[in-house]
Design a protein around this motif. Sequence first.
Motif, PDB file in Angstrom:
ATOM      1  N   GLU A 275       0.820  -1.209   0.000  1.00  0.00           N
ATOM      2  CA  GLU A 275       0.000   0.000   0.000  1.00  0.00           C
ATOM      3  C   GLU A 275       0.857   1.263   0.000  1.00  0.00           C
ATOM      4  OE1 GLU A 275      -3.305   0.597  -0.218  1.00  0.00           O
ATOM      5  OE2 GLU A 275      -3.531  -1.519  -0.712  1.00  0.00           O
ATOM      6  N   PHE A 276       2.100   1.158   0.456  1.00  0.00           N
ATOM      7  CA  PHE A 276       2.984   2.327   0.455  1.00  0.00           C
ATOM      8  C   PHE A 276       3.345   2.746  -0.970  1.00  0.00           C
ATOM      9  CE2 PHE A 276       3.343   1.340   4.870  1.00  0.00           C
ATOM     10  CZ  PHE A 276       3.720   2.517   5.486  1.00  0.00           C
ATOM     11  N   TYR A 277       3.288   1.786  -1.897  1.00  0.00           N
ATOM     12  CA  TYR A 277       3.597   2.108  -3.290  1.00  0.00           C
ATOM     13  C   TYR A 277       2.323   2.555  -4.001  1.00  0.00           C
ATOM     14  CZ  TYR A 277       8.212   0.138  -2.478  1.00  0.00           C
ATOM     15  OH  TYR A 277       9.478  -0.100  -1.989  1.00  0.00           O
ATOM     16  N   ARG A 278       1.823   3.686  -3.579  1.00  0.00           N
ATOM     17  CA  ARG A 278       0.574   4.207  -4.120  1.00  0.00           C
ATOM     18  C   ARG A 278       0.700   4.623  -5.586  1.00  0.00           C
ATOM     19  NH1 ARG A 278       1.223   5.844   1.048  1.00  0.00           N
ATOM     20  NH2 ARG A 278       2.434   7.659   0.390  1.00  0.00           N
ATOM     21  N   SER A 279       1.921   4.910  -6.023  1.00  0.00           N
ATOM     22  CA  SER A 279       2.128   5.320  -7.410  1.00  0.00           C
ATOM     23  C   SER A 279       2.002   4.150  -8.377  1.00  0.00           C
ATOM     24  CB  SER A 279       3.516   5.954  -7.569  1.00  0.00           C
ATOM     25  OG  SER A 279       4.531   5.002  -7.295  1.00  0.00           O
ATOM     26  N   GLN A 280       2.077   2.931  -7.875  1.00  0.00           N
ATOM     27  CA  GLN A 280       2.003   1.741  -8.724  1.00  0.00           C
ATOM     28  C   GLN A 280       0.536   1.425  -9.022  1.00  0.00           C
ATOM     29  OE1 GLN A 280       2.603  -0.265 -11.134  1.00  0.00           O
ATOM     30  NE2 GLN A 280       4.533  -0.984 -10.247  1.00  0.00           N
ATOM     31  N   THR A 281       0.163   1.524 -10.288  1.00  0.00           N
ATOM     32  CA  THR A 281      -1.238   1.318 -10.663  1.00  0.00           C
ATOM     33  C   THR A 281      -1.548  -0.121 -11.055  1.00  0.00           C
ATOM     34  OG1 THR A 281      -0.757   1.942 -12.967  1.00  0.00           O
ATOM     35  CG2 THR A 281      -1.454   3.703 -11.455  1.00  0.00           C
ATOM     36  N   MET A 282      -0.532  -0.955 -11.178  1.00  0.00           N
ATOM     37  CA  MET A 282      -0.755  -2.347 -11.554  1.00  0.00           C
ATOM     38  C   MET A 282      -1.296  -3.140 -10.371  1.00  0.00           C
ATOM     39  SD  MET A 282       2.682  -3.064 -13.791  1.00  0.00           S
ATOM     40  CE  MET A 282       2.329  -4.811 -13.896  1.00  0.00           C
ATOM     41  N   SER A 283      -2.098  -4.157 -10.674  1.00  0.00           N
ATOM     42  CA  SER A 283      -2.620  -5.024  -9.632  1.00  0.00           C
ATOM     43  C   SER A 283      -1.569  -6.067  -9.247  1.00  0.00           C
ATOM     44  CB  SER A 283      -3.874  -5.748 -10.125  1.00  0.00           C
ATOM     45  OG  SER A 283      -4.260  -6.757  -9.216  1.00  0.00           O
ATOM     46  N   PHE A 284      -1.518  -6.382  -7.951  1.00  0.00           N
ATOM     47  CA  PHE A 284      -0.572  -7.385  -7.473  1.00  0.00           C
ATOM     48  C   PHE A 284      -1.270  -8.708  -7.138  1.00  0.00           C
ATOM     49  CE2 PHE A 284       1.398  -3.306  -5.871  1.00  0.00           C
ATOM     50  CZ  PHE A 284       2.412  -3.278  -6.813  1.00  0.00           C
ATOM     51  N   GLU A 285      -2.525  -8.855  -7.542  1.00  0.00           N
ATOM     52  CA  GLU A 285      -3.287 -10.033  -7.128  1.00  0.00           C
ATOM     53  C   GLU A 285      -2.680 -11.327  -7.660  1.00  0.00           C
ATOM     54  OE1 GLU A 285      -5.529 -12.001  -4.817  1.00  0.00           O
ATOM     55  OE2 GLU A 285      -5.558  -9.802  -4.816  1.00  0.00           O
ATOM     56  N   SER A 286      -2.037 -11.267  -8.819  1.00  0.00           N
ATOM     57  CA  SER A 286      -1.412 -12.480  -9.354  1.00  0.00           C
ATOM     58  C   SER A 286      -0.301 -12.984  -8.440  1.00  0.00           C
ATOM     59  CB  SER A 286      -0.849 -12.215 -10.754  1.00  0.00           C
ATOM     60  OG  SER A 286       0.113 -11.178 -10.723  1.00  0.00           O
ATOM     61  N   ILE A 287       0.426 -12.052  -7.807  1.00  0.00           N
ATOM     62  CA  ILE A 287       1.495 -12.444  -6.891  1.00  0.00           C
ATOM     63  C   ILE A 287       0.919 -13.153  -5.670  1.00  0.00           C
ATOM     64  CG2 ILE A 287       3.388 -11.621  -5.441  1.00  0.00           C
ATOM     65  CD1 ILE A 287       3.930 -11.344  -8.433  1.00  0.00           C
ATOM     66  N   PHE A 288      -0.163 -12.613  -5.141  1.00  0.00           N
ATOM     67  CA  PHE A 288      -0.769 -13.239  -3.963  1.00  0.00           C
ATOM     68  C   PHE A 288      -1.383 -14.592  -4.306  1.00  0.00           C
ATOM     69  CE2 PHE A 288      -0.485  -8.866  -2.483  1.00  0.00           C
ATOM     70  CZ  PHE A 288      -0.073  -9.050  -1.171  1.00  0.00           C
ATOM     71  N   GLN A 289      -1.942 -14.707  -5.497  1.00  0.00           N
ATOM     72  CA  GLN A 289      -2.491 -16.008  -5.882  1.00  0.00           C
ATOM     73  C   GLN A 289      -1.361 -17.023  -6.056  1.00  0.00           C
ATOM     74  OE1 GLN A 289      -5.168 -16.051  -9.274  1.00  0.00           O
ATOM     75  NE2 GLN A 289      -6.070 -17.968  -8.601  1.00  0.00           N
ATOM     76  N   MET A 290      -0.233 -16.595  -6.628  1.00  0.00           N
ATOM     77  CA  MET A 290       0.928 -17.481  -6.738  1.00  0.00           C
ATOM     78  C   MET A 290       1.412 -17.897  -5.359  1.00  0.00           C
ATOM     79  SD  MET A 290       4.658 -16.792  -8.521  1.00  0.00           S
ATOM     80  CE  MET A 290       5.069 -15.419  -7.423  1.00  0.00           C
ATOM     81  N   ASN A 291       1.526 -16.939  -4.439  1.00  0.00           N
ATOM     82  CA  ASN A 291       1.964 -17.255  -3.076  1.00  0.00           C
ATOM     83  C   ASN A 291       1.040 -18.269  -2.412  1.00  0.00           C
ATOM     84  OD1 ASN A 291       3.102 -13.863  -2.233  1.00  0.00           O
ATOM     85  ND2 ASN A 291       4.134 -15.512  -3.314  1.00  0.00           N
ATOM     86  N   ARG A 292      -0.268 -18.097  -2.623  1.00  0.00           N
ATOM     87  CA  ARG A 292      -1.213 -19.045  -2.026  1.00  0.00           C
ATOM     88  C   ARG A 292      -1.084 -20.435  -2.650  1.00  0.00           C
ATOM     89  NH1 ARG A 292      -4.424 -14.225  -1.740  1.00  0.00           N
ATOM     90  NH2 ARG A 292      -5.228 -14.554  -3.854  1.00  0.00           N
ATOM     91  N   LEU A 293      -0.872 -20.500  -3.963  1.00  0.00           N
ATOM     92  CA  LEU A 293      -0.664 -21.779  -4.625  1.00  0.00           C
ATOM     93  C   LEU A 293       0.621 -22.456  -4.161  1.00  0.00           C
ATOM     94  CD1 LEU A 293      -1.783 -20.779  -8.226  1.00  0.00           C
ATOM     95  CD2 LEU A 293      -2.810 -22.611  -6.861  1.00  0.00           C
ATOM     96  N   ASN A 294       1.589 -21.652  -3.748  1.00  0.00           N
ATOM     97  CA  ASN A 294       2.860 -22.206  -3.278  1.00  0.00           C
ATOM     98  C   ASN A 294       2.695 -23.083  -2.041  1.00  0.00           C
ATOM     99  OD1 ASN A 294       4.312 -20.966  -5.306  1.00  0.00           O
ATOM    100  ND2 ASN A 294       4.997 -19.248  -4.045  1.00  0.00           N
ATOM    101  N   ARG A 295       1.562 -22.983  -1.364  1.00  0.00           N
ATOM    102  CA  ARG A 295       1.340 -23.837  -0.197  1.00  0.00           C
ATOM    103  C   ARG A 295       1.354 -25.316  -0.603  1.00  0.00           C
ATOM    104  NH1 ARG A 295      -3.619 -22.442  -2.052  1.00  0.00           N
ATOM    105  NH2 ARG A 295      -5.219 -24.084  -2.107  1.00  0.00           N
ATOM    106  N   ILE A 296       1.008 -25.597  -1.849  1.00  0.00           N
ATOM    107  CA  ILE A 296       1.014 -26.974  -2.344  1.00  0.00           C
ATOM    108  C   ILE A 296       2.438 -27.515  -2.373  1.00  0.00           C
ATOM    109  CG2 ILE A 296       0.485 -28.445  -4.334  1.00  0.00           C
ATOM    110  CD1 ILE A 296      -1.711 -26.391  -5.071  1.00  0.00           C
TER     111      ILE A 296
END
Length: 317
Positions: free
Chosen positions: A213-234
């Motif tokens: 959230e500190f990188y407010r200037s970044q307009t790209m979504s980071f949801e793909s990173i979080f989905q990858m991190n969650r898949l990494n649990r496998i």
Amino acid sequence: MKNVIKKVTARPIKVINNIVLGIYLRLVKGKAKDIKTIDVKQKRILILSPHQDDEILGCGCLIKKALEDKGVVKCIFMTDGSQSLSHELTPQALAELRKVEAIELAKNMGMEEPVFLDCPDGSLEPNDDEVVKKVAHVIEDYKPDMVFVPYFLDGHKDHTAVSGILIASVKLLQKHKEFETYCYEVNSPISVYGVTHYVDCTGYFKAKRDALEFYRSQTMSFESIFQMNRLNRIIAGTDEGAELFKKVELQSYENAYNRYNKDNRISSCFRQMYSIYYMIPAYFKGLSIKREVALYQYPGAAPVRRKDKSGKGTALN
């Protein structure tokens, strides 16, 4: 209209990603059976980040855990971040803002003051002598126990260049404390053929989101990173997710880097995963190269062979 379509299709795409990639990772997770957790307790950690935010995207949970475990974390930002997406700011103004954001984040999390090398975003070169010298100076002064860089099998040429800079900088060191080197994933998953370590993200995802959230200037979504991190649990066998890493021995890593990343062009072999819509291509494009490089770096592995134009096998190592 485009934004409306994305909003409507986002949920189905996430479901498809989870199904397709979940099945794939369950089928191949046995290839990462020796994966271990990283010990960051009371360690001095140095992270080489191509752009402001890559350190959190790849190592956000690790940073939070290290700081909780009385470790010390410092970041070197290689480029000025001026080519990030912005509809309002000039590249120069964006570069200054991203620097302010990175400083504020470091203070908030309790990291050391970051170092900014201010190389032009999108033009980082692995053979930039001045940058190599600056990185070597930081290493000698900071004396890290662990150094983290983006894995060079990545879909962005700035990311792939960082490993070359680290390799060259280490050769300039005179008297320095030995440190462990780890690669982290950002734009392209490390894959089961390369991963060696992980950090359990269970209970740390909120801290990672808050940091971004500190990188407010970044307009790209980071949801793909979080989905990858969650898949990494496998792969890691954790409850909620994991950040994955590859521990490397620098001489072996240098050999692989020089062989496979000639003229810093290997990024074209991979698909950047900056959106949930590109996750499946990012996992599978370049997968054979990832496997090849993993075998090449593994001491005692059988020679990796690729067919030449005549159809005959040609040894690569």
